[in-house]
Enzyme design. Structure first.
Site, PDB file in Angstrom:
ATOM      1  N   HIS A 168       0.846  -1.206   0.000  1.00  0.00           N
ATOM      2  CA  HIS A 168       0.000   0.000   0.000  1.00  0.00           C
ATOM      3  C   HIS A 168       0.884   1.260   0.000  1.00  0.00           C
ATOM      4  CE1 HIS A 168      -3.036   2.866   1.395  1.00  0.00           C
ATOM      5  NE2 HIS A 168      -3.947   1.951   1.464  1.00  0.00           N
ATOM      6  N   GLU A 271      -0.794   1.434  -5.342  1.00  0.00           N
ATOM      7  CA  GLU A 271      -0.702   0.200  -4.558  1.00  0.00           C
ATOM      8  C   GLU A 271      -0.682  -1.033  -5.465  1.00  0.00           C
ATOM      9  OE1 GLU A 271      -3.921   0.337  -1.699  1.00  0.00           O
ATOM     10  OE2 GLU A 271      -3.820   2.543  -1.742  1.00  0.00           O
TER      11      GLU A 271
HETATM   12  O1  TA6 Z   1      -6.130   1.770  -0.499  1.00  0.00           O
HETATM   13  C1  TA6 Z   1      -7.223   2.627  -0.389  1.00  0.00           C
HETATM   14  C2  TA6 Z   1      -7.901   2.415   0.947  1.00  0.00           C
HETATM   15  O2  TA6 Z   1      -8.566   1.172   0.982  1.00  0.00           O
HETATM   16  C3  TA6 Z   1      -8.844   3.583   1.179  1.00  0.00           C
HETATM   17  O3  TA6 Z   1     -10.191   3.193   1.075  1.00  0.00           O
HETATM   18  C4  TA6 Z   1      -8.452   4.087   2.567  1.00  0.00           C
HETATM   19  O4  TA6 Z   1      -9.191   3.415   3.537  1.00  0.00           O
HETATM   20  C5  TA6 Z   1      -6.974   3.713   2.585  1.00  0.00           C
HETATM   21  O5  TA6 Z   1      -6.946   2.418   2.023  1.00  0.00           O
HETATM   22  C6  TA6 Z   1      -6.282   3.817   3.927  1.00  0.00           C
HETATM   23  O6  TA6 Z   1      -6.745   2.827   4.800  1.00  0.00           O
HETATM   24  P1  TA6 Z   1      -6.228   2.888   6.340  1.00  0.00           P
HETATM   25  O7  TA6 Z   1      -6.854   1.724   7.023  1.00  0.00           O
HETATM   26  O8  TA6 Z   1      -4.720   2.764   6.282  1.00  0.00           O
HETATM   27  O9  TA6 Z   1      -6.640   4.240   6.838  1.00  0.00           O
END
Ligand code: TA6
Length: 299
Positions: A168, A271
């Protein structure tokens, strides 16, 4: 703990361990090509800085650094599910790998001077509270002129399981309004802000609002053109045919306590994932590897 890690794994002048923010154990890698930082908590890469360049990764100045919370920024490892758990909203968002204590499995340096750190996580009473399967994860981080991050997942149990994964990655940009993303043209994407409706990406992508998309059928390199700094970051990948693009924009940035209100201006998540239709099933004794290589693209 730090002394024992350095006694066993230090590579003088190139890899050492210390206590980073929040007193969490951290590896620092340095060679002629670049510098990097990886926390054992979550096997979390927090910095990759090629020589004489600004860090390619974005880190939140408001991030938590505690062993029960995810670090905000860098490269969180999302596994064995992506986003919320499919059936139990009480389980940790993005799985438990990023909030677990990983162990150092090995280090190395190749003939080019690139340094590799290997961290491991396997099933335990703690993980079985969240997920019933037996597994061995290995995260390998190799730092040279580019950085390669590989997540290897082995099914060490006697039952097949399904998994989702995400590297991520929070990339640092000069200003989000000056960014253009290439490499996704013509691909379908699930718009998580439009009731998961399917759309087709037309041409390059610019970010002018909250953006949260799972692109599917993606195999090409993604190029992030940062016009202000005149640099292009390339994300190449293996073992993945889905890519998530995320920027929280103004309102969501304000709602996240570990994210500065203006943080959206200088970051973009690209990601490398096994998400949506790209989730994988692993049979007993089998493995899956997902990896990405990021670096400055010379054009
Ligand atoms: O990768 C995108 C995502 O799924 C968004 O929907 C947002 O929730 C982001 O990840 C960050 O997630 P987190 O749990 O690290 O705040």
């Amino acid at each position: 703990m730090i002394e024992a890690l350095n006694d066993q794994f230090r590579i003088p002048g190139h890899l050492q361990f210390d206590l980073g923010q929040g007193g969490l154990p951290r590896a620092i890698i340095e060679n002629d090509a670049a510098r990097g930082e990886i926390y054992l908590h979550g096997a979390h890469v927090t910095s990759f800085q090629p020589r004489d360049q600004a860090d390619l990764l974005w880190m939140s100045s408001d991030s938590n650094f505690s062993d029960s919370m995810p670090i905000r920024g860098g490269i969180p490892i999302c596994w064995p599910w992506f986003s919320h758990h499919p059936t139990d909203s009480n389980l940790p968002q993005h799985g438990f790998a990023r909030i677990s204590a990983w162990e150092v499995q090995g280090v190395g340096q190749d003939s080019t001077g690139a340094v590799t750190l290997q961290l491991g996580l396997s099933d335990s009473d703690a993980t079985r509270r969240w997920w019933p399967h037996a597994f061995q994860l290995t995260l390998s981080v190799t730092i040279g002129p580019t950085m390669t991050v590989e997540l290897q997942c082995c099914n060490t149990g006697d039952q097949e399981f399904g998994m989702a994964a995400a590297l991520h990655t929070y990339l640092g940009v000069s200003h989000i309004s000056d960014v253009r993303v290439e490499g996704l043209a013509g691909r379908s994407f699930i718009d998580q802000l439009d009731d998961d409706r399917l759309h087709i990406q037309s041409g390059s992508l610019e970010i002018h609002r909250e953006t949260d998309r799972i692109y599917i059928g993606t195999e090409d390199d993604v190029l992030v053109h940062d016009r202000s700094s005149e640099r292009v970051i390339r994300v190449a990948k293996q073992g993945s045919v889905s890519t998530v693009i995320w920027n929280p924009w103004i309102d969501k940035s304000r709602r996240m306590a570990d994210f500065p209100d203006d943080g959206y201006e200088t970051m973009l998540c690209v990601e490398t994932t096994n998400a949506a239709s790209d989730e994988r099933r692993i049979s007993p004794g089998q493995e899956h590897r997902i990896s990405q290589t990021i670096g400055l693209f010379a054009g």
